[in-house]
Enzyme design. Structure first.
Site, PDB file in Angstrom:
ATOM      1  CB  CYS A  69     -10.147 -23.723  -4.802  1.00 36.93           C
ATOM      2  SG  CYS A  69     -11.208 -23.318  -3.396  1.00 36.93           S
ATOM      3  CB  CYS A  93     -10.731 -17.592   1.062  1.00 38.81           C
ATOM      4  SG  CYS A  93      -9.715 -18.276  -0.269  1.00 38.81           S
ATOM      5  CB  CYS A 131      -5.777 -24.371   2.225  1.00 39.07           C
ATOM      6  SG  CYS A 131      -5.778 -23.153   0.888  1.00 39.07           S
ATOM      7  NE  ARG A 152      -3.282  -2.474  -0.454  1.00 34.61           N
ATOM      8  CZ  ARG A 152      -3.712  -2.779  -1.664  1.00 34.61           C
ATOM      9  NH1 ARG A 152      -3.674  -1.895  -2.637  1.00 34.61           N
ATOM     10  NH2 ARG A 152      -4.179  -3.954  -1.939  1.00 34.61           N
TER      11      ARG A 152
HETATM   12  C1  LIG Z   1      -9.443 -13.198   1.876  1.00 36.06           C
HETATM   13  C2  LIG Z   1      -8.040 -12.697   2.047  1.00 36.06           C
HETATM   14  C3  LIG Z   1      -7.817 -11.416   2.566  1.00 36.06           C
HETATM   15  C4  LIG Z   1      -6.511 -10.931   2.748  1.00 36.06           C
HETATM   16  N1  LIG Z   1      -6.333  -9.709   3.337  1.00 36.06           N
HETATM   17  C5  LIG Z   1      -5.064  -9.254   3.565  1.00 36.06           C
HETATM   18  C6  LIG Z   1      -4.842  -8.037   4.273  1.00 36.06           C
HETATM   19  O1  LIG Z   1      -5.768  -7.368   4.748  1.00 36.06           O
HETATM   20  N2  LIG Z   1      -3.550  -7.622   4.429  1.00 36.06           N
HETATM   21  C7  LIG Z   1      -2.493  -8.332   3.947  1.00 36.06           C
HETATM   22  O2  LIG Z   1      -1.359  -7.895   4.101  1.00 36.06           O
HETATM   23  N3  LIG Z   1      -2.671  -9.520   3.303  1.00 36.06           N
HETATM   24  C8  LIG Z   1      -3.926  -9.996   3.117  1.00 36.06           C
HETATM   25  N4  LIG Z   1      -4.116 -11.231   2.512  1.00 36.06           N
HETATM   26  C9  LIG Z   1      -2.929 -12.016   2.068  1.00 36.06           C
HETATM   27  C10 LIG Z   1      -2.522 -13.054   3.123  1.00 36.06           C
HETATM   28  O3  LIG Z   1      -2.052 -12.435   4.310  1.00 36.06           O
HETATM   29  C11 LIG Z   1      -1.405 -13.994   2.599  1.00 36.06           C
HETATM   30  O4  LIG Z   1      -0.243 -13.243   2.372  1.00 36.06           O
HETATM   31  C12 LIG Z   1      -1.774 -14.723   1.303  1.00 36.06           C
HETATM   32  O5  LIG Z   1      -3.104 -15.220   1.367  1.00 36.06           O
HETATM   33  C13 LIG Z   1      -0.842 -15.918   1.044  1.00 36.06           C
HETATM   34  O6  LIG Z   1      -0.831 -16.796   2.158  1.00 36.06           O
HETATM   35  P1  LIG Z   1      -1.664 -18.189   2.200  1.00 36.06           P
HETATM   36  O7  LIG Z   1      -1.151 -19.052   1.087  1.00 36.06           O
HETATM   37  O8  LIG Z   1      -1.340 -18.748   3.572  1.00 36.06           O
HETATM   38  O9  LIG Z   1      -3.091 -17.881   2.031  1.00 36.06           O
HETATM   39  C14 LIG Z   1      -5.411 -11.736   2.365  1.00 36.06           C
HETATM   40  C15 LIG Z   1      -5.646 -13.035   1.860  1.00 36.06           C
HETATM   41  C16 LIG Z   1      -6.936 -13.516   1.718  1.00 36.06           C
HETATM   42  C17 LIG Z   1      -7.147 -14.926   1.214  1.00 36.06           C
END
Ligand SMILES: Cc1cc2nc3c(=O)[nH]c(=O)nc-3n(C[C@H](O)[C@H](O)[C@H](O)COP(=O)(O)O)c2cc1C
Length: 373
Positions: free
Chosen positions: A345, A349, A342, A166
């Site tokens: 997909c 989410c 997980c 951001r």
């Molecule tokens: C629904 C959703 C909302 C997310 N919101 C944020 C957020 O507010 N801030 C952020 O830095 N990352 C956000 N992310 C990214 C996650 O923190 C993470 O970096 C990303 O999903 C990859 O990790 P994972 O494979 O464990 O899901 C979001 C991810 C998902 C799925």
């Protein structure tokens, strides 16, 4: 076999009971559902929960600046603590040109442009917005980081995460930042905004741990537009260390497709488990601070191996804990066969969030039935 995941980790006097973090995840849920989700994740055993996108300045969204907002954040921190987790506020400053956005709202409402197209247009406007931001406004935002950190501490948060994407990410990036003053030009100048935000938080809450979400962008192939270019990490990381960062969550920078930072299993480039760990490998020689990996770490054997080998010090899981909040507890008990894993997909989410239905998982019903919930 999974012992390394369950070693405590102490950062600036705060001890996390294990190395498993619920990654910042905006969920778009109503407050009652949101609290229930936090409760579930805390009771599932995560050592730390990061609340995504907590606004740095007063905002029409829930903000720390109103009595109602502060009270809601207090309920969140109390819920996490009651479930045995520590809790961190991800301080977030949007870099969207809100005034520029207004002119597209009628088209959006009439269905003439899609939310995805609007997102692209907003990303396109980021460069002009960051480059033209008046210095007085920049100072207000930097001060806001410090003020928000104090309010977060008052609301019961244990830790601050500074969202390095951001606005921090846009200032860091030569793609968006074309300023000719002290905030633009050289990598040192482009680091100045993020460094000043970290310093403001450090001054405001000297005893609180600060995690920085280090958003990394790469060329060849090009992924991420905001954030710190891989070649410039050796400039940025020591400056952030010196400003007061205690630990880093390392991920791909944003401002491209959301599916690059939240990659599905069939992503053309980031489909592998631990898809962003290669960025941790670049950061590791630059700092002695603990590093957190994120992205596709839902397989317990793979995740534990990354901590065992010292590649990362702790791990953050977003979708894996949405799919199964009991992931930490089940791993600790050796019941990994019972985890709802997980499958990346992105349907309920990320898809749920984009369709304004809140973040859920395609396995919710099955999991609740299996656990008698
Ligand atoms: C629904 C959703 C909302 C997310 N919101 C944020 C957020 O507010 N801030 C952020 O830095 N990352 C956000 N992310 C990214 C996650 O923190 C993470 O970096 C990303 O999903 C990859 O990790 P994972 O494979 O464990 O899901 C979001 C991810 C998902 C799925």
């Amino acid at each position: 076999m999974y012992e390394s995941l369950f070693q405590p980790l102490t950062v600036r006097g705060l001890t996390l009971k294990n190395r498993i973090v619920f990654a910042p995840t905006s969920m778009g849920l109503k407050s009652g559902d949101f609290l229930a989700h936090i409760d579930r994740i805390a009771r599932g055993g995560a050592g730390l929960i990061v609340i995504g996108d907590v606004p740095v300045l007063p905002s029409p969204m829930f903000s720390l600046y109103t009595p109602e907002g502060l009270d809601f954040y207090r309920q969140i921190t109390q819920t996490a603590h009651a479930g045995g987790a520590k809790i961190s506020a991800q301080l977030h400053m949007s870099d969207s040109d809100v005034q520029g956005l207004q002119r597209y709202l009628p088209d959006l409402r009439a269905g003439r442009i899609t939310p995805d197209n609007l997102r692209r247009k907003l990303n396109d406007m980021t460069g002009d917005f960051i480059t033209g931001l008046p210095v007085e406004r920049i100072q207000t935002i930097i001060d806001g980081f410090g003020q928000a950190a104090i309010l977060a501490r008052d609301a019961g948060f244990d830790m601050i995460q500074i969202h390095g994407d951001r606005m921090c990410g846009s200032f860091s990036s030569s793609i968006y930042n074309h300023r000719a003053d002290a905030y633009g030009g050289s990598p040192e100048n482009r680091a100045r905004f993020a460094v000043s935000c970290v310093q403001a938080v450090r001054r405001a809450v000297p005893d609180m741990p600060i995690e920085y979400k280090l958003a990394v962008r790469q060329e060849d192939p090009h992924y991420g537009n905001a954030g710190i270019l891989t070649d410039e990490l050796p400039v940025f990381v020591p400056l952030l260390d010196a400003a007061g960062v205690d630990c880093y969550e390392v991920a791909l920078a944003n401002h491209g497709a959301l599916t690059d930072t939240i990659p599905p299993h069939n992503h053309p480039y980031f489909s592998e488990p631990g898809c962003f760990l290669k960025f941790c490998d670049l950061v590791r020689p630059l700092t002695n601070r603990p590093l957190c990996g994120v992205g596709g770490l839902g397989d317990p054997d793979f995740a534990a191996a990354q901590v065992d080998s010292g590649r990362v010090d702790y791990i953050a899981l977003s979708r894996p804990l949405i799919a199964d909040p009991d992931w930490p507890r089940l791993v600790q008990n050796g019941q990994t066969d019972q985890i709802f894993r997980c499958v990346r997909c992105n349907r309920a989410c990320l898809g749920g969030m984009q369709q304004h239905q809140g973040t859920h998982c395609v396995f919710d019903e099955k999991r609740r039935a299996a656990r008698g919930e």
